[in-house]
Write a protein that holds these residues in place. Sequence first.
Motif, PDB file in Angstrom:
ATOM      1  N   ASP A 134       0.811  -1.223   0.000  1.00  0.00           N
ATOM      2  CA  ASP A 134       0.000   0.000   0.000  1.00  0.00           C
ATOM      3  C   ASP A 134       0.845   1.274   0.000  1.00  0.00           C
ATOM      4  O   ASP A 134       0.350   2.346  -0.322  1.00  0.00           O
ATOM      5  CB  ASP A 134      -0.926   0.030   1.228  1.00  0.00           C
ATOM      6  N   ILE A 135       2.099   1.173   0.393  1.00  0.00           N
ATOM      7  CA  ILE A 135       2.977   2.342   0.443  1.00  0.00           C
ATOM      8  C   ILE A 135       4.041   2.218  -0.646  1.00  0.00           C
ATOM      9  O   ILE A 135       4.634   1.161  -0.840  1.00  0.00           O
ATOM     10  CB  ILE A 135       3.687   2.475   1.827  1.00  0.00           C
ATOM     11  N   VAL A 136       4.282   3.331  -1.360  1.00  0.00           N
ATOM     12  CA  VAL A 136       5.297   3.382  -2.414  1.00  0.00           C
ATOM     13  C   VAL A 136       6.304   4.456  -2.033  1.00  0.00           C
ATOM     14  O   VAL A 136       5.924   5.560  -1.629  1.00  0.00           O
ATOM     15  CB  VAL A 136       4.664   3.744  -3.782  1.00  0.00           C
ATOM     16  N   GLU A 137       7.576   4.123  -2.180  1.00  0.00           N
ATOM     17  CA  GLU A 137       8.627   5.116  -1.932  1.00  0.00           C
ATOM     18  C   GLU A 137       9.338   5.417  -3.244  1.00  0.00           C
ATOM     19  O   GLU A 137       9.711   4.502  -3.985  1.00  0.00           O
ATOM     20  CB  GLU A 137       9.625   4.567  -0.908  1.00  0.00           C
ATOM     21  N   ILE A 138       9.500   6.711  -3.548  1.00  0.00           N
ATOM     22  CA  ILE A 138      10.170   7.130  -4.787  1.00  0.00           C
ATOM     23  C   ILE A 138      11.345   8.026  -4.417  1.00  0.00           C
ATOM     24  O   ILE A 138      11.187   8.999  -3.676  1.00  0.00           O
ATOM     25  CB  ILE A 138       9.189   7.854  -5.729  1.00  0.00           C
ATOM     26  N   GLU A 139      12.528   7.675  -4.946  1.00  0.00           N
ATOM     27  CA  GLU A 139      13.724   8.443  -4.632  1.00  0.00           C
ATOM     28  C   GLU A 139      14.536   8.667  -5.906  1.00  0.00           C
ATOM     29  O   GLU A 139      14.796   7.736  -6.673  1.00  0.00           O
ATOM     30  CB  GLU A 139      14.580   7.682  -3.606  1.00  0.00           C
ATOM     31  N   VAL A 140      14.923   9.923  -6.136  1.00  0.00           N
ATOM     32  CA  VAL A 140      15.736  10.259  -7.310  1.00  0.00           C
ATOM     33  C   VAL A 140      17.198  10.362  -6.877  1.00  0.00           C
ATOM     34  O   VAL A 140      17.542  11.119  -5.955  1.00  0.00           O
ATOM     35  CB  VAL A 140      15.264  11.585  -7.952  1.00  0.00           C
ATOM     36  N   MET A 141      18.050   9.584  -7.551  1.00  0.00           N
ATOM     37  CA  MET A 141      19.490   9.544  -7.229  1.00  0.00           C
ATOM     38  C   MET A 141      20.243  10.407  -8.250  1.00  0.00           C
ATOM     39  O   MET A 141      19.661  11.231  -8.949  1.00  0.00           O
ATOM     40  CB  MET A 141      19.997   8.100  -7.277  1.00  0.00           C
ATOM     41  N   ASN A 142      21.541  10.155  -8.399  1.00  0.00           N
ATOM     42  CA  ASN A 142      22.357  10.881  -9.384  1.00  0.00           C
ATOM     43  C   ASN A 142      21.937  10.512 -10.802  1.00  0.00           C
ATOM     44  O   ASN A 142      21.438   9.424 -11.059  1.00  0.00           O
ATOM     45  CB  ASN A 142      23.848  10.534  -9.188  1.00  0.00           C
ATOM     46  N   GLN A 143      22.206  11.441 -11.718  1.00  0.00           N
ATOM     47  CA  GLN A 143      21.939  11.213 -13.150  1.00  0.00           C
ATOM     48  C   GLN A 143      20.469  10.863 -13.424  1.00  0.00           C
ATOM     49  O   GLN A 143      20.161  10.133 -14.363  1.00  0.00           O
ATOM     50  CB  GLN A 143      22.835  10.090 -13.715  1.00  0.00           C
ATOM     51  N   PHE A 144      19.575  11.381 -12.611  1.00  0.00           N
ATOM     52  CA  PHE A 144      18.121  11.190 -12.764  1.00  0.00           C
ATOM     53  C   PHE A 144      17.672   9.733 -12.649  1.00  0.00           C
ATOM     54  O   PHE A 144      16.595   9.358 -13.092  1.00  0.00           O
ATOM     55  CB  PHE A 144      17.611  11.785 -14.097  1.00  0.00           C
ATOM     56  N   GLN A 145      18.539   8.910 -12.074  1.00  0.00           N
ATOM     57  CA  GLN A 145      18.136   7.524 -11.822  1.00  0.00           C
ATOM     58  C   GLN A 145      17.120   7.530 -10.677  1.00  0.00           C
ATOM     59  O   GLN A 145      17.342   8.129  -9.626  1.00  0.00           O
ATOM     60  CB  GLN A 145      19.340   6.671 -11.445  1.00  0.00           C
ATOM     61  N   THR A 146      15.983   6.868 -10.891  1.00  0.00           N
ATOM     62  CA  THR A 146      14.877   6.918  -9.930  1.00  0.00           C
ATOM     63  C   THR A 146      14.588   5.523  -9.391  1.00  0.00           C
ATOM     64  O   THR A 146      14.353   4.588 -10.168  1.00  0.00           O
ATOM     65  CB  THR A 146      13.613   7.498 -10.605  1.00  0.00           C
ATOM     66  N   ILE A 147      14.610   5.409  -8.070  1.00  0.00           N
ATOM     67  CA  ILE A 147      14.341   4.126  -7.409  1.00  0.00           C
ATOM     68  C   ILE A 147      12.898   4.139  -6.899  1.00  0.00           C
ATOM     69  O   ILE A 147      12.474   5.084  -6.234  1.00  0.00           O
ATOM     70  CB  ILE A 147      15.305   3.879  -6.217  1.00  0.00           C
ATOM     71  N   ILE A 148      12.155   3.079  -7.239  1.00  0.00           N
ATOM     72  CA  ILE A 148      10.766   2.950  -6.790  1.00  0.00           C
ATOM     73  C   ILE A 148      10.677   1.675  -5.960  1.00  0.00           C
ATOM     74  O   ILE A 148      10.972   0.573  -6.457  1.00  0.00           O
ATOM     75  CB  ILE A 148       9.802   2.886  -7.993  1.00  0.00           C
ATOM     76  N   ARG A 149      10.315   1.835  -4.674  1.00  0.00           N
ATOM     77  CA  ARG A 149      10.272   0.683  -3.768  1.00  0.00           C
ATOM     78  C   ARG A 149       8.859   0.483  -3.234  1.00  0.00           C
ATOM     79  O   ARG A 149       8.139   1.444  -2.965  1.00  0.00           O
ATOM     80  CB  ARG A 149      11.209   0.886  -2.576  1.00  0.00           C
ATOM     81  N   SER A 150       8.493  -0.793  -3.077  1.00  0.00           N
ATOM     82  CA  SER A 150       7.223  -1.133  -2.428  1.00  0.00           C
ATOM     83  C   SER A 150       7.375  -2.535  -1.860  1.00  0.00           C
ATOM     84  O   SER A 150       7.594  -3.488  -2.614  1.00  0.00           O
ATOM     85  CB  SER A 150       6.062  -1.075  -3.424  1.00  0.00           C
ATOM     86  N   GLY A 151       7.304  -2.632  -0.524  1.00  0.00           N
ATOM     87  CA  GLY A 151       7.535  -3.939   0.094  1.00  0.00           C
ATOM     88  C   GLY A 151       8.940  -4.416  -0.232  1.00  0.00           C
ATOM     89  O   GLY A 151       9.920  -3.689  -0.083  1.00  0.00           O
ATOM     90  N   LYS A 152       9.048  -5.641  -0.747  1.00  0.00           N
ATOM     91  CA  LYS A 152      10.359  -6.193  -1.092  1.00  0.00           C
ATOM     92  C   LYS A 152      10.719  -5.956  -2.566  1.00  0.00           C
ATOM     93  O   LYS A 152      11.751  -6.436  -3.049  1.00  0.00           O
ATOM     94  CB  LYS A 152      10.378  -7.698  -0.779  1.00  0.00           C
ATOM     95  N   SER A 153       9.844  -5.230  -3.279  1.00  0.00           N
ATOM     96  CA  SER A 153      10.107  -4.956  -4.706  1.00  0.00           C
ATOM     97  C   SER A 153      10.847  -3.627  -4.857  1.00  0.00           C
ATOM     98  O   SER A 153      10.532  -2.653  -4.176  1.00  0.00           O
ATOM     99  CB  SER A 153       8.799  -4.888  -5.488  1.00  0.00           C
ATOM    100  N   GLU A 154      11.801  -3.628  -5.794  1.00  0.00           N
ATOM    101  CA  GLU A 154      12.529  -2.387  -6.074  1.00  0.00           C
ATOM    102  C   GLU A 154      12.776  -2.279  -7.575  1.00  0.00           C
ATOM    103  O   GLU A 154      13.238  -3.225  -8.205  1.00  0.00           O
ATOM    104  CB  GLU A 154      13.860  -2.350  -5.316  1.00  0.00           C
ATOM    105  N   PHE A 155      12.420  -1.122  -8.146  1.00  0.00           N
ATOM    106  CA  PHE A 155      12.625  -0.871  -9.576  1.00  0.00           C
ATOM    107  C   PHE A 155      13.531   0.336  -9.726  1.00  0.00           C
ATOM    108  O   PHE A 155      13.533   1.238  -8.880  1.00  0.00           O
ATOM    109  CB  PHE A 155      11.291  -0.569 -10.277  1.00  0.00           C
ATOM    110  N   SER A 156      14.251   0.373 -10.834  1.00  0.00           N
ATOM    111  CA  SER A 156      15.085   1.534 -11.144  1.00  0.00           C
ATOM    112  C   SER A 156      14.732   2.017 -12.547  1.00  0.00           C
ATOM    113  O   SER A 156      14.791   1.241 -13.508  1.00  0.00           O
ATOM    114  CB  SER A 156      16.563   1.149 -11.070  1.00  0.00           C
ATOM    115  N   LEU A 157      14.299   3.272 -12.664  1.00  0.00           N
ATOM    116  CA  LEU A 157      13.972   3.861 -13.976  1.00  0.00           C
ATOM    117  C   LEU A 157      14.905   5.050 -14.229  1.00  0.00           C
ATOM    118  O   LEU A 157      15.240   5.788 -13.297  1.00  0.00           O
ATOM    119  CB  LEU A 157      12.528   4.369 -14.011  1.00  0.00           C
ATOM    120  N   ILE A 158      15.302   5.219 -15.488  1.00  0.00           N
ATOM    121  CA  ILE A 158      16.082   6.395 -15.859  1.00  0.00           C
ATOM    122  C   ILE A 158      15.099   7.518 -16.193  1.00  0.00           C
ATOM    123  O   ILE A 158      14.270   7.385 -17.099  1.00  0.00           O
ATOM    124  CB  ILE A 158      16.992   6.104 -17.085  1.00  0.00           C
TER     125      ILE A 158
END
Length: 381
Positions: free
Chosen positions: A92-116
């Motif tokens: 139910d909760i999503v965490e979005i974090e933008v790192m260097n070079q506009f790399q974006t981490i999307i986390r929810s539970g044990k799932s983690e995605f990385s989008l440019i």
Amino acid sequence: MKFSILRDRLIQSVQDVSKAISTRTTIPILTGIKIIADEDGITLTGSDSDISIESFIPKEEDGNEIVAIQQTGGIVLQAKFFTELVKKLPMDIVEIEVMNQFQTIIRSGKSEFSLIGLDAEEYPHLPQIVEDKVFKIPTDILKHLIRQTVFAVSSAETRPILTGVNWNIKDNQLNCTATDSHRLAQRTAEIESTNGTEYNIVIPGKSLNELNKILDDTSDLVEIVITDNQVLFKAKHLLFFSRLLEGNYPDTSRLIPTDVKTEIVVKTKEFLQAIDRASLLAREGQNANVVKLATLDSTPGLIEISSNTPEVGKVVDQVQCQSIEGEELKISFSAKYMMDALKALEGMEISIRFTGAMRPFVIRPINDETILQLILPVRTY
């Protein structure tokens, strides 16, 4: 940028702004969704230059926390991947974090995605609108206005002005008209205007269809702001911008006949079902989708609905009318146009006024002058 958010609210906003995004745009960044996190909450934006939609998610609503912002900032993420990804997140909760070079981490539970992502600063700015021409209308009435007119716009680009709905505002009354030159749909409604100014604009049918999909069916007021080339709809936490069509909309008032030679009053549902049945055998041949209506001298109070396709077969149906007045009548018309018109009308009974076999005829609900449908007949007799 870093924040966490309730997944359901994020999904709703992402779906809303996605309706403005086209894969065929010549500006690559417009295939993405702009996400901005500030002290007040999260703002998502989608645009294809013609339509722009902005959805705001506040930090809290009704005492419930929706967004927790750790760091403000912005990013543009590919709409196609981001939309699908958000829908499939496990928790139910999503965490979005933008790192260097506009790399974006999307986390929810044990799932983690990385989008440019792309730089939010590069995203085109939304139109700047001076809010001096403003009126208000309840959301549910606006949705009715759209639904009862937009289906009659033209799909042909040969006359671009007819691909939109003409909104004429005068004396605190909004008159919406759509026509493709074979049929016409018209609806009027009272509005709340701040300055009593008159406007005459044409809004693309595509824009109104998308707006209708994302508006909630409530009685909350929508604020509508008009400029020379844009219209802005302001609902709760939602801004919807659309360009206006350029050019003069034809004067349709002279198309609507004032005289009546034959008038029938019929139950909408029964009539619609009879047209639907007749259309089943009217989809082939030279006069595709054409059905015929005839009054019957032999059996007063009945009308005959029929269609005949030599290579398929024929159908004859009879419908009991509440009343039939005037001359004997035989007329042919598009079954699709008639069914579209009947579905847009509200009310148990309708009046259909004919002025001859080759003149346009008018359909209205009984005791309601705010809505009108007009159809041009087809020559078959």
